[in-house]
Structures are given as structure tokens and as C-alpha cells.
Scaffold this active site. Structure first.
Site, PDB file in Angstrom:
ATOM      1  N   ASP A   1      14.426 -36.105  -2.962  1.00  0.00           N
ATOM      2  CA  ASP A   1      14.024 -35.607  -4.283  1.00  0.00           C
ATOM      3  C   ASP A   1      14.616 -36.524  -5.350  1.00  0.00           C
ATOM      4  O   ASP A   1      15.828 -36.659  -5.445  1.00  0.00           O
ATOM      5  CB  ASP A   1      14.558 -34.180  -4.445  1.00  0.00           C
ATOM      6  CG  ASP A   1      14.009 -33.461  -5.670  1.00  0.00           C
ATOM      7  OD1 ASP A   1      13.526 -34.120  -6.606  1.00  0.00           O
ATOM      8  OD2 ASP A   1      14.085 -32.217  -5.681  1.00  0.00           O
TER       9      ASP A   1
ATOM     10  N   ARG B   1      -0.606 -34.636 -14.988  1.00  0.00           N
ATOM     11  CA  ARG B   1      -0.428 -34.184 -13.608  1.00  0.00           C
ATOM     12  C   ARG B   1      -0.142 -35.355 -12.670  1.00  0.00           C
ATOM     13  O   ARG B   1       0.695 -35.254 -11.776  1.00  0.00           O
ATOM     14  CB  ARG B   1      -1.689 -33.442 -13.155  1.00  0.00           C
ATOM     15  CG  ARG B   1      -1.671 -32.963 -11.717  1.00  0.00           C
ATOM     16  CD  ARG B   1      -0.584 -31.944 -11.453  1.00  0.00           C
ATOM     17  NE  ARG B   1      -0.759 -31.279 -10.169  1.00  0.00           N
ATOM     18  CZ  ARG B   1       0.048 -30.337  -9.695  1.00  0.00           C
ATOM     19  NH1 ARG B   1       1.104 -29.941 -10.395  1.00  0.00           N
ATOM     20  NH2 ARG B   1      -0.174 -29.774  -8.530  1.00  0.00           N
TER      21      ARG B   1
ATOM     22  N   SER C   1      12.445 -25.476  -7.523  1.00  0.00           N
ATOM     23  CA  SER C   1      12.122 -26.184  -8.763  1.00  0.00           C
ATOM     24  C   SER C   1      12.315 -25.240  -9.953  1.00  0.00           C
ATOM     25  O   SER C   1      13.360 -24.597 -10.064  1.00  0.00           O
ATOM     26  CB  SER C   1      10.689 -26.724  -8.679  1.00  0.00           C
ATOM     27  OG  SER C   1      10.409 -27.578  -9.758  1.00  0.00           O
TER      28      SER C   1
ATOM     29  N   HIS D   1      10.650 -34.050  -4.041  1.00  0.00           N
ATOM     30  CA  HIS D   1      10.804 -32.726  -4.640  1.00  0.00           C
ATOM     31  C   HIS D   1       9.855 -31.703  -4.004  1.00  0.00           C
ATOM     32  O   HIS D   1      10.198 -30.529  -3.852  1.00  0.00           O
ATOM     33  CB  HIS D   1      10.548 -32.832  -6.143  1.00  0.00           C
ATOM     34  CG  HIS D   1      10.804 -31.573  -6.895  1.00  0.00           C
ATOM     35  ND1 HIS D   1      12.034 -30.951  -6.901  1.00  0.00           N
ATOM     36  CD2 HIS D   1       9.994 -30.799  -7.661  1.00  0.00           C
ATOM     37  CE1 HIS D   1      11.967 -29.851  -7.645  1.00  0.00           C
ATOM     38  NE2 HIS D   1      10.742 -29.744  -8.111  1.00  0.00           N
ATOM     39  N   ASP D   2       8.669 -32.151  -3.632  1.00  0.00           N
ATOM     40  CA  ASP D   2       7.692 -31.262  -3.012  1.00  0.00           C
ATOM     41  C   ASP D   2       8.151 -30.707  -1.669  1.00  0.00           C
ATOM     42  O   ASP D   2       7.464 -29.862  -1.093  1.00  0.00           O
ATOM     43  CB  ASP D   2       6.370 -32.010  -2.787  1.00  0.00           C
ATOM     44  CG  ASP D   2       5.284 -31.536  -3.740  1.00  0.00           C
ATOM     45  OD1 ASP D   2       5.581 -30.713  -4.620  1.00  0.00           O
ATOM     46  OD2 ASP D   2       4.141 -31.993  -3.593  1.00  0.00           O
TER      47      ASP D   2
END
Lengths: 354, 354
Positions: free
Chosen positions: B298, B208, B142, B331-332
Site C-alpha cells: 500500500d 478515478r 481505507s 491499498h486495494d
């Protein structure tokens, strides 16, 4: 293009007083704004209910302009087309901005929870009061498609055809984004627990901007905005506030929205979208011919989920067709791709002609 | 699992005073927090810089625990592994919460814009001051991957290998979501134009939560949360406030985050993420062997964009390998799929062993 004006509009006050809601609440009275294109008494193809999406209105031609008009799919000389502003909205029907006759003040945050089932039942009562017993079709996209599906389940003998575009029970990502949109509104101190006199503009605009991201596809954003600076000439590398073009677009969409929609209506209708679901036993009740349309780049109601819903219907014996529109417009494809949507709806509505 | 503790930590104050920034600002002084795993003087495999993502810290093992330790990929007996908290963060390095020596007050919203280039140049000066002239690799996912890429471009002779996972210039959808996250923070009246004494909790938590949606895939949300009610027992059909499980999860993630991260740092670093870009002329400077890894689900940094970046590099003669991790984690995946990431990084870092 100027949208076609309705042939006539009418406000229908329901006889059921109070109007009882699925989640346990009630409304002392309900009025629904209806917009007609064509004449219900004389249309050779009968009456079609065209259901609007989250922030639409009864005026079908205002948001599906390319589909409505002489010679178009929704031809008022062939069909009597009716749009009904949904219960809970702010475009003429009873909703949070309406004065509660018991208190003389707007319902605001005291407006009870409504479901897609309540919305559809109110529509059915309004049409019944107008003497309309049967619909040739109920058609809609997104939350409008949820209404079409709920019609097919709850009033199986009232419609011949049900067409739903980009509509399924909302997947987890959609539940997540709706929740965050409601938080954006409710966190705005101007929301005042719902008792605002001026809109919670910042929160409502942020909610709309989050929603816009979910209505469009990443590919469309890349094509349209890429990494270009905001078109007003800001240089996003120079200050924290200076924006890329996509950010300027979202801010603009948010500002426009605040001028046309009510924050409490948004809360109520996004919650109705959340709670829409379809149990297998409900699906088995359907007698209409069902046409489901998926939008290839829709990530709010993925085409795969629409296809899976068609499979679930088939399993319980519902006559269902599934078709898919190839589009970069994401969920908004049901509005943005009239040329691709028209032949699919035509095949559903006029099987003998196509 | 308790994360491995660093062998030692140190704060490195840069000699360049004031430290000049790409966007035109300057900082009177910059200190960077470094965490070491292994010994830079004696590691047989040399020094590797492991770059953290948006909200990470210098303590690599705290967020990439499965990769760090004896016998693991990042083996402190083989390599000296260093994590450096990025300029602008709130975990020990100079950032918005730091006292501005010129005023005796925190920089807060007066902290100047930083770029990934500034972050990397500060890291290079810190390592230079420590006598480290060459890195066997720079690795990150990232915004950590952006740093690795910027290292390869800006310090072509300083590293042998550059590994970037799920990192490209941010596409339009990512620019959109970052913008909305910053709005969520700045719209919170508790933000106070940046001069808060307690965090703008509601806005930072919402930011968040928006980000968490972009870090995970829709499929993962469906698998994990579906349409289940919140696990605390709320019935989302009954009140506006009652939540589905995915909403409860996002609220919880937001609350946790407010306790551990600074709102102004979030603004500065999300902006640094936005402005990261790679011109073709820059790519042509790269001399390191580059390994790019895409994450199949992602949607913030799509694998297709990572693959396209590899193609752009190849076109200008950069030795680059592309590999893809098949994952539902979105993405994580760079954090959540250590077993899949490890062999790909091993092949990049130890080509003779794999």
C-alpha cells in the site's frame, strides 16, 4: 546561484530534408539548438553530450548547475560539453510550436510522433555536421538517460562511455501516469485539439502536478509538507477549496510550468518517453562502457528496474556497472543530489582518476 | 458470483434537525440508508457495523462478498451486520445529489463540508434511533477504517472491537493525489461549479483513474499490464492516442465509475478523507480493543504508517494489535485479498475461537 552561461550557442539545421521519423511521419526540416560549455576543437578530454530530461533545455548548467564549471565534474577546460535541445521540445529546436514551412502555421497537434531513436539520430546528424565524429561520453538522467542508452545502441562506435541515471523502459505505472497527464491536457477545452493561441493552462498545470508526484518520494513529501495547512494561511478543514501545503506546492509548480513549457511539446515528449524500449538484440550491439545509476526512492523508474536492466546487459556481454544513490528525493534525485551523483559519474568518466 | 442480498434495508431519518457539522455548516435533515444482513434483535454475536470505503455503499456484500454469508466471517446467523451509506455519498443517504428541502433543488456544490466525525456521529444517531446501544465491532478498510477509528475515539463505550485496515490520517502523498483528483473534476467545464445536469464525465473519470493508480501497486501493474499494447489492438507507437494496456484499463475504470458515482459526492468524501486526523489526546480516550492491519504494498496508506499509528496508540495505553497482509494489490488489498484478511479479522473479532 546564477548558472554558468554557455561558451556559445548555435542552431544546427540538418541536411536530411525531409527528416524521416520511425513512426512513419516526416518533418520538412529540423533545426537543433546546441549549447556549448568549453571548446570542441581544443578540449583535452574530448566532447561529451549531456542529454536533458523531459522539460529541460540545451543549457546544461541551467538544470545541472552544480556539476558544470571550472573544477567541477563537467569542467569546460577539460571537456567540451554540449547540450542539444531535443527534437519536439520548445527550447529552440524544431517542435510543435515551430512554424511548419509548408503551411506557415505552427505544427501544433500536426507535429508527428517522435521516438527517442529519432531524437538521438537528429543529435548524431547535428554533431556530424559540426565535424564531431566521436564522443567521450553521453550522459543523462530520466529521458536524458534514455537518450544515452539509445546512443549506445544505435551508434555503438560513436561513444566511449554511456551514463544513464534513473532510466529504463518505462514500467506500467509510469505509462499509466503519462497517459493521465496527456488526458489532463487534452481534456482542457483550451487545448483546442492542439491549435491553442494561449496555453491550456489548467490541463498543463494538472499534468505537471501529477508528474511532480511521480518525481518525488512519499517520504520527501511527508518530511517537507506533512499534513500542514497551505503556507498562505488557508485552513483545509474549513472549505473545499482550502488546501494542505502539499497541494499549494503542486499548484505553484503547475503555474510556474505553464509559463515555461508548451503543452503540445509535453504531449510529444511524454509519448517518446513511453515508447522507448530496449530489445535484447539491441543491447548486444553496445560497445561503450555503460554505467547505470539507480535512485533508491525512485518509484517512476525504480532502482530495482535499473539494476535489472544492468543484469540484462551483462547477460548479453555488455560491460556495465551498476551503482545506486541513496536518496529521499525519488526520481528527482538525479537533479537534487549532485554531491552523491558526482563521484559516481566521475568514476564512470575518469576511471583512471578515481 | 452474485452478492448476497441484504436481509432488509431501511432509511433512518435522524431526529437532530438541523444536523450540525464540525466545519460549521448544517443540514436541515439527514437520512441514512442502512443495509442489514441478519437480525439485530436475535443475533447471538450482537451487531457489527461494517463501514464502506470512499465509493462503496451500505450493501456490504456488494464489495466484501467473500466475507459475508453463512459460514463466512461475517455470518448473518451469528451477527447482525449493518452497513450504513455515509453522509455525503450518493447511495441512498443524504448527499450532494439529495434535494435540499429549503430550495427544492439538489444541494450539489452547496452541500456543506463533512468530516469523518460527522459521518460517524450520524451513524451513531441512526443506530440509537433503532435502539442499538452497543456494537460488538466496527470494521472497515481505507476511509471505512477511518470511520472505525473515529468510532473508537468518539464513542469509546459503544464498541468492543475496532478493526481498521489500511487506514491512518492521510500522508502528504495522499493529500496531494486527492487534491489533484478534485482539480480534475472542478476543471471540467461540465462540472458547472457543481450545478451539472449531466456528470462532468471527463473530469470524474480522470479523477478515478488517478485514484486507481494509488489503489494498486506498481508491481501489480507490471505483472498485469507490463508494457503491452492495449488489448483492443491499438499500437501505442503509431499515434498519440493509441494506448498501452494499462492506459486502456484506467480509461475503462474511469468510464465505469462515471456511470455509478456522483462528482460532488466524490469531492465531499475525498475532502473528508483528507481532514481525518487523530490527536494523541483523542487516542487516549479509546477503550475498545483495536486491531490495525497494514497492507505491505500500500503506497497510499503505507503499512509503515499503520504500524506507527499502532505504536502511537500503545504509547497512550490503548490495547492494540498490529498485523500485516503481504500483498501485491496495494491499498486495494483490503478488497482483493479476502483469504488473507479473513483470519486476521477473525482473530480480532473472535479471540476465543482463533
Amino acid at each position: 546561484m546564477t548558472a554558468m552561461r554557455p561558451t556559445f550557442e548555435q542552431d544546427v539545421k540538418l541536411d536530411e530534408q525531409p527528416f524521416r521519423l520511425e513512426a512513419g511521419g516526416e518533418l520538412p526540416e529540423v533545426t537543433l539548438r546546441c549549447a556549448w560549455y568549453g571548446h570542441p576543437e581544443s578540449a583535452p578530454g574530448g566532447v561529451m553530450l549531456i542529454c536533458h530530461a523531459l522539460t529541460g533545455s540545451a543549457r546544461i548548467a541551467d538544470w545541472w548547475g552544480d556539476l558544470v564549471g571550472p573544477g567541477h565534474l563537467f569542467d569546460p577546460e577539460r571537456y567540451a560539453l554540449v547540450g542539444i535541445n531535443v527534437l519536439g521540445s520548445c527550447y529552440g529546436s524544431t517542435g510543435p510550436p515551430t512554424i511548419d514551412p509548408r503551411t506557415g502555421r505552427p505544427y501544433a497537434a500536426r507535429f508527428p510522433l517522435v521516438t527517442i531513436g529519432d531524437i538521438v539520430r537528429a543529435q548524431a546528424l547535428a554533431l556530424q555536421k559540426l565535424g564531431i565524429a566521436r564522443l567521450s561520453a553521453v550522459v543523462g538522467g530520466s529521458i536524458g538517460g534514455m537518450q544515452a542508452l539509445r546512443w549506445a545502441v544505435d551508434f555503438p562506435d560513436a561513444l566511449d562511455v554511456c551514463c544513464a541515471i534513473g532510466a529504463t523502459p518505462l514500467p506500467a505505472m509510469g505509462l499509466a501516469l503519462n497517459h493521465l497527464q496527456r488526458r489532463a491536457i487534452q481534456q482542457d477545452p483550451a487545448w483546442q485539439g492542439g491549435d491553442y493561441t494561449t496555453q491550456p493552462a489548467a490541463g498543463l498545470a494538472l499534468a505537471r502536478a501529477i508528474a511532480m508526484c511521480s518525481y518525488k518520494s512519499a517520504a520527501l513529501f511527508d518530511d517537507r509538507f506533512g499534513r500542514h495547512p497551505d503556507r498562505s494561511g488557508e485552513d483545509p478543514r474549513m472549505t473545499l477549496a482550502a488546501r494542505y501545503d502539499v497541494a499549494g506546492y503542486l499548484d505553484h509548480q503547475g503555474e510556474k510550468f505553464v509559463r515555461r513549457f508548451d503543452a503540445n511539446s509535453y504531449l510529444i515528449l511524454s509519448k517518446a518517453m513511453d515508447t522507448f524500449d530496449l530489445a535484447a538484440a539491441e543491447l548486444a550491439r553496445i560497445r561503450a562502457r555503460v554505467h547505470l545509476i539507480g535512485l533508491s526512492s525512485d518509484w517512476l523508474f525504480p532502482a530495482s528496474a535499473v539494476r535489472a536492466l544492468a543484469e540484462r546487459m551483462r547477460t548479453v556481454g555488455v560491460p556495465v556497472e551498476y551503482a545506486e544513490v541513496s536518496t529521499d528525493h525519488g526520481h528527482d534525485g538525479f537533479l537534487a543530489e549532485p554531491a552523491a551523483i558526482t563521484p559516481l559519474l566521475r568514476a564512470a568518466l575518469e576511471p583512471t582518476r578515481s
